[in-house]
Design a protein around this motif. Structure first.
Motif: not given
Length: 152
Positions: A123-124, A126-127, A89, A150, A91
């Protein structure tokens, strides 16, 4: 679809990651987080320099933020030994815009980088984010963005 395939589909060519030019390193991994030092709005053509709202349009500035995102991707790839599939992700992004005295659309500029992260990582990507207007950035570049990612 893999992240590398998404990057190719977007027509992006990741540059060689920029080397540090002072007493810092381009990225640091601690545990499952990689902290990427600020990446400027530069590319092989010289990039986008200037003050947003004065001699750089908001549209050019959003492209500059996207350039920062491409440079972040190159650093992330380097930190992961070339394997972007290890990204869990994005972050947080920290965005800085060299803004003129009347320019207040700072978040819209940084969307250029944020949108790229979602285009690549879904979606990973989006932060959380900061978007800050500053008086000057290194070497006169219009935008700088750093990241926390991450990884596994």
């Amino acid at each position: 679809m893999t992240y590398a395939a998404r990057i190719a589909e977007l027509g992006l060519d990741l540059p060689e990651p920029a080397k540090a030019v002072a007493n810092y390193v381009p990225w640091v991994r601690t545990g499952n987080l990689v902290h990427i030092s600020g990446q400027l709005s530069n590319d092989a053509s010289g990039g986008i320099k200037g003050t947003v709202g004065v001699d750089v349009s908001p549209e050019e500035a959003a492209r500059a933020a996207r350039m920062c995102g491409v440079n972040l991707l190159a650093q992330i790839k380097d930190a992961l030994g070339g394997d972007l599939e290890r990204v869990v992700r994005v972050v947080k992004l920290g965005g800085f815009v060299q803004a003129g005295p009347d320019f207040i659309a700072i978040p819209a500029v940084i969307n250029g980088c944020s949108d790229l992260m979602v285009e690549v990582f879904g979606d990973a990507g989006r932060h959380a984010r900061s978007a800050v207007g500053v008086y000057r950035l290194p070497l006169g570049f219009a935008v700088e963005v750093d990241a926390i990612v991450e990884v596994k």
